[in-house]
Design an enzyme around this catalytic site. Structure first.
Site, PDB file in Angstrom:
ATOM      1  N   ASP A  21       0.979 -11.070  12.615  1.00 49.03           N
ATOM      2  CA  ASP A  21       2.086 -10.913  11.925  1.00 49.03           C
ATOM      3  C   ASP A  21       3.495 -10.710  12.581  1.00 49.03           C
ATOM      4  O   ASP A  21       4.500 -10.203  12.450  1.00 49.03           O
ATOM      5  CB  ASP A  21       2.066 -10.040  10.757  1.00 49.03           C
ATOM      6  CG  ASP A  21       2.997 -10.299   9.619  1.00 49.03           C
ATOM      7  OD1 ASP A  21       3.250 -11.361   9.203  1.00 49.03           O
ATOM      8  OD2 ASP A  21       3.723  -9.497   8.983  1.00 49.03           O
TER       9      ASP A  21
ATOM     10  N   PHE B 139       0.910  -1.090  -0.065  1.00 47.32           N
ATOM     11  CA  PHE B 139      -0.177  -0.031   0.087  1.00 47.32           C
ATOM     12  C   PHE B 139       0.767   1.351  -0.009  1.00 47.32           C
ATOM     13  O   PHE B 139       0.265   2.272  -0.075  1.00 47.32           O
ATOM     14  CB  PHE B 139      -0.938  -0.025   1.279  1.00 47.32           C
ATOM     15  CG  PHE B 139      -2.071  -1.093   1.177  1.00 47.32           C
ATOM     16  CD1 PHE B 139      -3.170  -0.851   0.442  1.00 47.32           C
ATOM     17  CD2 PHE B 139      -1.736  -2.328   1.747  1.00 47.32           C
ATOM     18  CE1 PHE B 139      -4.158  -1.704   0.060  1.00 47.32           C
ATOM     19  CE2 PHE B 139      -2.897  -3.304   1.561  1.00 47.32           C
ATOM     20  CZ  PHE B 139      -3.965  -2.966   0.853  1.00 47.32           C
ATOM     21  N   GLY B 140       2.108   1.110   0.210  1.00 44.41           N
ATOM     22  CA  GLY B 140       3.124   2.565   0.210  1.00 44.41           C
ATOM     23  C   GLY B 140       4.438   1.983   0.767  1.00 44.41           C
ATOM     24  O   GLY B 140       4.637   0.780   0.981  1.00 44.41           O
ATOM     25  N   ASP B 141       5.040   3.093   1.075  1.00 41.32           N
ATOM     26  CA  ASP B 141       6.587   2.854   1.356  1.00 41.32           C
ATOM     27  C   ASP B 141       6.635   3.586   2.838  1.00 41.32           C
ATOM     28  O   ASP B 141       5.596   4.422   3.535  1.00 41.32           O
ATOM     29  CB  ASP B 141       7.477   3.697   0.509  1.00 41.32           C
ATOM     30  CG  ASP B 141       7.107   3.022  -0.743  1.00 41.32           C
ATOM     31  OD1 ASP B 141       7.326   1.675  -1.041  1.00 41.32           O
ATOM     32  OD2 ASP B 141       6.832   3.875  -1.698  1.00 41.32           O
TER      33      ASP B 141
END
Lengths: 339, 442
Positions: free
Chosen positions: B129, B19-21
């Site tokens: 996670d 979704f992005g950095d």
């Protein structure tokens, strides 16, 4: 249970009284660390009575005693009034106290709801003002949304002037506060459908002005949330009176068309879910029809490039094709002018 | 809102994901280094509410063992989530540099991570996670759990897109078997056990296999153990056994595991030394940071400019060039006053036949088409309520009257819930009576 008593010799009413004492002091002093810690300790014990722990199950009679004292001593009022002065974790305990009491029923009534509406509506007002304070905005919002689950409370709020503040609160520059306020606004307008349909019917003008302002926000998140909310309201058939007015109003159509051509793909799709009803409505107002006809070429151009393939939604594709077909059936401007 | 953003000057990209950095940046007001996760909201069709909910959750977490949340901004079509920056990097970077870590260091790291996990679980939050890549170290060697919820989804290369792109090696058997929910915080305990194996051996079990195949083997295999490593003590082996019980209910809670001997840690395990060696190693490898997946957008103060490859970048929709005509001065009167668009519409078709709420797009909330049988189309008032009024007049007792009133109220509320219902009822009664009359005549 005996174990619980040994560690915690106070009876539930005593405990609430002790808590109240600390909370009152919190409010009077500047250096309140001591009272904060005391209040935190008592709140933990309150939580233990309400929810029990690994070794002890909660006891209904204890909870009932506790609740009685909470109502008669205006404990909830004191806690909410001093919410800002409690420490971070204590505020979460207040949330637990609130939501547990709200769920508690005697007969088929909720005494807490009755208390909030008939005895201390000030508590609701303080909670409603939560977003004005960054520190307690989120926790107030959480408590409030627990309250809104009850229709009477939702009704009280919708009929209070302060409800309209939520259209401003959700544009506050602090992201969490603004989005939390929006969540509350959303709940207020979607949970109790019949109530909302009456509300929208009698407040069409004010509501439309407010929601349209949100649709024009410079903030992408506000825009997306508000167009999504509107789409949800539009799907509610109970809101028919509101919808008939809404879809006849060219101002609304213009705003939706602007969103339809927004550079954000998601906004385009959300807007389409509202736009389709303007087109599909059997009896359109003349002005709405005029705007649709005038922009026929624009729509055809738009839908040619309307990228919905990635949304992977066959309903959406079907609807787009239908709307496209309807638009193609619109008369051409040139022909009308020539005639 | 953009004042907030101008407070941060972007240094370099330190991670990338779906979704992005993630960037490191310096806060101008405090001088502190922060991590900024940039989420591109228009890159997926997901409802923004999902992201917002997770950010709300982040902001409610306050623990020394969980990366701190500072604030969020909206910038054009992205949100910037400002978080605590952990200068010591992730334990997975540490592992890349040192190949494997000794048992003492692993105990130290897992203790910190377990304290973070205990906090999350007390807040009723499942991390989902846990792995070395999501356990971060600060410059002074403290351990922080990172990347749960949305922040995780940004940096994870993971299963959000209905395939397991990333690495299922850490997943608990019950997570694999019931993919859509149906598991609880005990899944994190399993992943923690796998992380112990990862840190002390250099990789998670089965790492040499294809990740997709592992999905099938994890639920069937016996739980992995550290038994074959003779250099390791019974403490770590026993700890891993507790974490890796196949039945989640048999796994101890984080709170209980914190009392395990393996986590009773002596002070100095030399973590700072390991971090500084890693720093040197990283500097050689990623001198200029990583290459971000997305373009950050215009007007962003940044030291270096990146230009994303065309396929990844957010392209402005061509439709944004459309010039709408909103003039209403001229009217176009076509086909007298009725609309030309009433012919069989999929949006209005099903209305009278179905009141089900199954597929919203197939119901139009507007203007139900009423066949013009009764003057004003108001079947509720002109037929039902009228008739009930007459019935009430015929009622002998007040009790009966009240029952009729109740009936009327039900009709009113039914009609408001399902507009058109009264019409349908009247129509059916009318047809039925006609039919009965016709039969009688025969």
């Amino acid at each position: 249970m005996a174990f619980l008593f040994k560690r915690n010799p106070k009876t539930p009413p005593d405990l609430i009284r002790a808590l109240n004492e600390q909370v009152v002091k919190l409010d009077q002093t500047i250096d309140n660390k001591k009272y904060q810690d005391e209040a935190a300790r008592y709140l933990t014990q309150v939580k233990l009575i309400l929810h029990g722990d690994d070794d002890n199950d909660p006891q209904p009679d204890q909870i009932s005693q506790l609740a009685q004292e909470v109502y008669s001593s205006d404990c909830l009022y004191l806690l909410i009034y001093s919410l800002k002065k409690l420490d971070f974790d204590s505020r979460k305990d207040v949330l637990i106290l609130f939501s547990t009491l709200l769920r508690r029923q005697t007969g088929n009534k909720s005494p807490t709801v009755d208390y909030l509406i008939n005895h201390k509506p000030e508590i609701l007002i303080m909670l409603l003002r939560g977003p004005e304070n960054q520190e307690i905005g989120l926790i107030s919002g959480q408590i409030l949304r627990d309250c809104i689950k009850f229709e009477v409370i939702n009704r009280f709020i919708l009929h209070h002037q302060i409800f309209w503040n939520y259209f401003k609160y959700c544009q506050i520059s602090i992201f969490e506060i603004a989005t939390d306020a929006f969540t509350t606004l959303h709940d207020l307008l979607t949970i109790h459908k019949k109530l909302v349909s009456e509300f929208l019917a009698s407040n069409y003008d004010t509501f439309t002005v407010q929601i349209n302002q949100l649709l024009q926000s410079k903030n992408y998140v506000t825009k997306r949330q508000s167009v999504r909310l509107l789409a949800e309201l539009v799907l509610q058939r109970q809101n028919q009176y509101f919808l008939n007015k809404y879809f006849d109003d060219t101002n609304n159509l213009k705003l939706i068309m602007l969103l339809l051509s927004d550079k954000s793909k998601n906004l385009q799709i959300e807007a389409f879910h509202i736009f389709k009803f303007f087109v599909a409505k059997p009896k359109k107002s003349q002005k709405v029809l005029d705007i649709l006809i005038k922009n026929k070429e624009n729509f055809l151009e738009l839908f040619k490039n309307f990228d919905i393939t990635y949304a992977n939604d066959s309903n959406l594709i079907e609807e787009r094709d239908y709307i496209l077909g309807e638009i193609q059936k619109l008369p051409d401007i040139d022909k009308i002018r020539a005639a | 809102m953009s004042e907030g953003i101008s407070n941060y000057s972007i240094q370099k990209c330190i991670g990338r994901g779906n979704f992005g950095d993630v960037y490191s940046a310096i806060s101008q007001s405090s001088g502190e280094v922060v991590a900024i996760k940039v989420v591109h909201l228009d890159a997926s069709e997901d409802d923004v509410a999902v992201f917002i909910q997770e950010i709300q959750l982040l902001s409610r977490m306050r623990s020394n063992y969980v990366t701190k949340y500072f604030e969020t901004f909206v910038n054009q079509m992205s949100i910037w989530i400002v978080m605590e920056y952990c200068g010591g990097g992730s334990c997975s970077d540490l592992l890349k540099c040192h190949k494997k870590l000794n048992e003492e260091v692993v105990g130290y790291i897992i203790r910190g991570a377990m304290l973070g996990l205990n906090y999350l679980h007390l807040q009723k939050k499942v991390h989902r996670d846990i792995k070395s890549a999501n356990i971060l170290l600060t410059n002074d060697g403290s351990v922080k759990l990172a990347d749960f919820g949305v922040s995780g989804e940004i940096t994870m290369t993971n299963m959000k897109r209905n395939t397991f792109v990333g690495t299922p090696f850490w997943m608990a058997p019950e997570v694999i078997k019931r993919r859509n929910g149906g598991y609880d915080e005990k899944a994190d305990i399993w992943s923690m056990g796998i992380t112990v194996i990862e840190l002390v051996t250099g990789m998670p079990p089965l790492a040499e296999h294809d990740p997709m195949k592992v999905l099938f083997t994890i639920p069937d295999n016996k739980p992995p153990t550290l038994d074959r490593y003779s250099s390791l003590t019974v403490n770590i082996k026993d700890f891993v056994k507790y974490c890796l019980r196949k039945d989640p209910t048999e796994r101890p809670t984080a709170k209980v595991l914190l009392h395990h001997r393996f986590l009773k840690i002596r002070r100095n395990v030399g973590i700072l030394q390991l971090i500084s060696e890693r720093d040197k190693w990283m500097e050689e490898k990623y001198a200029h940071g990583k290459k971000p997946k997305y373009n950050l957008g215009k007007n962003i103060p940044q030291a270096e400019k990146y230009y994303s490859s065309s396929s990844d970048s957010i392209v402005e929709s061509p439709s944004s060039k459309i010039q709408w005509d909103f003039g209403t001065q001229k009217s176009f009167h076509v086909c007298s006053s009725s609309s030309p668009l009433t012919s069989s519409s999929p949006l209005t078709n099903n209305i009278s036949s179905s009141t089900a709420v199954s597929s919203p797009p197939n119901q139009s909330p507007v203007d139900l088409p009423h066949p013009p049988k009764v003057g004003s189309n108001n079947y509720l008032e002109e037929v039902i309520i009228q008739c009930l009024g007459k019935v009430a007049q015929r009622a002998k007792t007040s009790d009966t009257k009240r029952t009729v009133e109740m009936l009327a109220r039900s009709f009113i509320s039914c009609e408001s819930m399902h507009p058109g219902m009264c019409e349908a009822i009247v129509e059916e009664i009318y047809l039925q009576i006609n039919e009965l009359l016709a039969n009688e005549k025969q």
